[in-house]
Design a protein around this motif. Structure first.
Motif, mmCIF file in Angstrom:
data_model
loop_
_atom_site.group_PDB
_atom_site.id
_atom_site.type_symbol
_atom_site.label_atom_id
_atom_site.label_comp_id
_atom_site.label_asym_id
_atom_site.label_seq_id
_atom_site.Cartn_x
_atom_site.Cartn_y
_atom_site.Cartn_z
ATOM 1 N N LEU A 37 0.841 -1.192 0.000
ATOM 2 C CA LEU A 37 0.000 0.000 0.000
ATOM 3 C C LEU A 37 0.877 1.244 0.000
ATOM 4 C CD1 LEU A 37 -2.654 -0.984 2.708
ATOM 5 C CD2 LEU A 37 -2.911 -1.099 0.236
ATOM 6 N N SER A 38 0.402 2.269 -0.671
ATOM 7 C CA SER A 38 1.103 3.550 -0.636
ATOM 8 C C SER A 38 0.781 4.228 0.698
ATOM 9 C CB SER A 38 0.643 4.439 -1.792
ATOM 10 O OG SER A 38 -0.691 4.866 -1.575
ATOM 11 N N PRO A 39 1.583 5.214 1.088
ATOM 12 C CA PRO A 39 1.253 5.950 2.318
ATOM 13 C C PRO A 39 -0.157 6.544 2.260
ATOM 14 C CG PRO A 39 3.477 6.488 1.626
ATOM 15 C CD PRO A 39 2.858 5.659 0.529
ATOM 16 N N ARG A 40 -0.560 7.021 1.091
ATOM 17 C CA ARG A 40 -1.893 7.606 0.946
ATOM 18 C C ARG A 40 -2.990 6.551 1.143
ATOM 19 N NH1 ARG A 40 -4.223 11.657 -3.660
ATOM 20 N NH2 ARG A 40 -6.377 11.445 -3.033
ATOM 21 N N GLN A 41 -2.799 5.367 0.571
ATOM 22 C CA GLN A 41 -3.782 4.297 0.753
ATOM 23 C C GLN A 41 -3.900 3.903 2.229
ATOM 24 O OE1 GLN A 41 -1.871 1.647 -2.087
ATOM 25 N NE2 GLN A 41 -3.809 1.509 -3.224
ATOM 26 N N MET A 42 -2.770 3.845 2.915
ATOM 27 C CA MET A 42 -2.783 3.477 4.327
ATOM 28 C C MET A 42 -3.512 4.538 5.140
ATOM 29 S SD MET A 42 -1.546 0.853 5.900
ATOM 30 C CE MET A 42 -2.631 0.584 7.271
ATOM 31 N N LYS A 43 -3.244 5.783 4.836
ATOM 32 C CA LYS A 43 -3.896 6.893 5.547
ATOM 33 C C LYS A 43 -5.403 6.852 5.321
ATOM 34 C CE LYS A 43 -3.555 11.132 7.535
ATOM 35 N NZ LYS A 43 -4.563 11.061 8.577
ATOM 36 N N ARG A 44 -5.824 6.568 4.090
ATOM 37 C CA ARG A 44 -7.255 6.497 3.781
ATOM 38 C C ARG A 44 -7.925 5.349 4.539
ATOM 39 N NH1 ARG A 44 -8.252 6.384 -2.310
ATOM 40 N NH2 ARG A 44 -10.403 6.353 -1.600
ATOM 41 N N ALA A 45 -7.221 4.252 4.726
ATOM 42 C CA ALA A 45 -7.775 3.122 5.480
ATOM 43 C C ALA A 45 -7.917 3.460 6.960
ATOM 44 C CB ALA A 45 -6.898 1.886 5.311
ATOM 45 N N ALA A 46 -7.084 4.384 7.434
ATOM 46 C CA ALA A 46 -7.103 4.749 8.850
ATOM 47 C C ALA A 46 -8.022 5.934 9.144
ATOM 48 C CB ALA A 46 -5.687 5.083 9.315
ATOM 49 N N ASP A 47 -8.265 6.782 8.148
ATOM 50 C CA ASP A 47 -9.112 7.955 8.354
ATOM 51 C C ASP A 47 -10.578 7.554 8.444
ATOM 52 O OD1 ASP A 47 -7.029 9.758 8.377
ATOM 53 O OD2 ASP A 47 -7.250 10.317 6.270
ATOM 54 N N ARG A 48 -11.334 8.366 9.148
ATOM 55 C CA ARG A 48 -12.783 8.141 9.253
ATOM 56 C C ARG A 48 -13.459 8.543 7.949
ATOM 57 N NH1 ARG A 48 -14.407 7.091 14.430
ATOM 58 N NH2 ARG A 48 -12.938 7.650 16.065
ATOM 59 N N ASP A 49 -14.488 7.771 7.576
ATOM 60 C CA ASP A 49 -15.260 8.123 6.386
ATOM 61 C C ASP A 49 -16.372 9.098 6.784
ATOM 62 O OD1 ASP A 49 -17.273 6.586 7.569
ATOM 63 O OD2 ASP A 49 -17.086 4.924 6.166
ATOM 64 N N ALA A 50 -17.284 9.392 5.866
ATOM 65 C CA ALA A 50 -18.352 10.359 6.124
ATOM 66 C C ALA A 50 -19.261 9.919 7.274
ATOM 67 C CB ALA A 50 -19.175 10.567 4.860
ATOM 68 N N ARG A 51 -19.349 8.612 7.494
ATOM 69 C CA ARG A 51 -20.179 8.092 8.594
ATOM 70 C C ARG A 51 -19.400 7.967 9.900
ATOM 71 N NH1 ARG A 51 -22.099 2.711 5.957
ATOM 72 N NH2 ARG A 51 -19.849 2.657 5.945
ATOM 73 N N GLY A 52 -18.110 8.323 9.872
ATOM 74 C CA GLY A 52 -17.290 8.244 11.085
ATOM 75 C C GLY A 52 -16.651 6.902 11.332
ATOM 76 N N HIS A 53 -16.668 6.027 10.317
ATOM 77 C CA HIS A 53 -16.083 4.692 10.455
ATOM 78 C C HIS A 53 -14.718 4.621 9.773
ATOM 79 C CE1 HIS A 53 -20.478 3.961 10.779
ATOM 80 N NE2 HIS A 53 -20.066 3.229 11.804
ATOM 81 N N ARG A 54 -13.863 3.769 10.299
ATOM 82 C CA ARG A 54 -12.559 3.513 9.704
ATOM 83 C C ARG A 54 -12.596 2.154 9.009
ATOM 84 N NH1 ARG A 54 -9.182 7.279 12.273
ATOM 85 N NH2 ARG A 54 -9.806 7.814 14.385
ATOM 86 N N LYS A 55 -11.806 1.993 7.930
ATOM 87 C CA LYS A 55 -11.724 0.690 7.255
ATOM 88 C C LYS A 55 -10.966 -0.312 8.112
ATOM 89 C CE LYS A 55 -12.022 2.451 2.577
ATOM 90 N NZ LYS A 55 -11.351 2.598 1.291
ATOM 91 N N LEU A 56 -10.008 0.184 8.873
ATOM 92 C CA LEU A 56 -9.242 -0.649 9.804
ATOM 93 C C LEU A 56 -9.355 -0.027 11.194
ATOM 94 C CD1 LEU A 56 -6.046 -1.253 7.625
ATOM 95 C CD2 LEU A 56 -7.830 -2.920 8.165
ATOM 96 N N PRO A 57 -9.281 -0.840 12.246
ATOM 97 C CA PRO A 57 -9.522 -0.338 13.602
ATOM 98 C C PRO A 57 -8.354 0.444 14.220
ATOM 99 C CG PRO A 57 -9.045 -2.665 13.687
ATOM 100 C CD PRO A 57 -9.113 -2.294 12.216
ATOM 101 N N PHE A 58 -8.008 1.546 13.577
ATOM 102 C CA PHE A 58 -7.012 2.445 14.161
ATOM 103 C C PHE A 58 -7.677 3.280 15.246
ATOM 104 C CE2 PHE A 58 -4.766 1.514 10.265
ATOM 105 C CZ PHE A 58 -3.440 1.634 10.611
ATOM 106 N N PHE A 59 -6.905 3.722 16.201
ATOM 107 C CA PHE A 59 -7.392 4.622 17.247
ATOM 108 C C PHE A 59 -6.327 5.688 17.482
ATOM 109 C CE2 PHE A 59 -4.930 1.368 19.313
ATOM 110 C CZ PHE A 59 -4.215 2.042 20.294
#
Length: 83
Positions: A27-49
């Motif tokens: 994964l690129s750094p951008r892809q990893m960041k997107r997986a960790a960031d909250r989406d419009a509903r406030g959910h993350r693709k991966l359980p980062f905290f």
């Protein structure tokens, strides 16, 4: 000794990318960041905290590997059930 669990190992975005790369998931750094960031509903693709001390995103290393392993097992089960 059986039944002893290892203590959790919390890692940041860069370390998480490295763990996934070792598993063959590049994964690129951008892809990893997107997986960790909250989406419009406030959910993350991966359980980062957010680490309360450092203020950075963290994930437990074993949890990250378990998620990918579970997805692969599910895919194999779905494949076998479709035959």
């Amino acid at each position: 000794m059986t039944g002893m669990k290892l203590p959790p190992c919390y890692i940041g975005l860069d370390e998480a990318r490295q763990v996934l790369a070792e598993m063959g998931v590049e994964l690129s750094p951008r892809q990893m960041k997107r997986a960790a960031d909250r989406d419009a509903r406030g959910h993350r693709k991966l359980p980062f905290f957010v680490d309360p001390i450092e203020g950075t995103l963290k994930i437990e290393k074993g949890t990250l590997a378990d998620i990918y392993n579970r997805l692969q097992v599910d895919a194999l089960r779905d494949f076998n059930n479709s035959c």
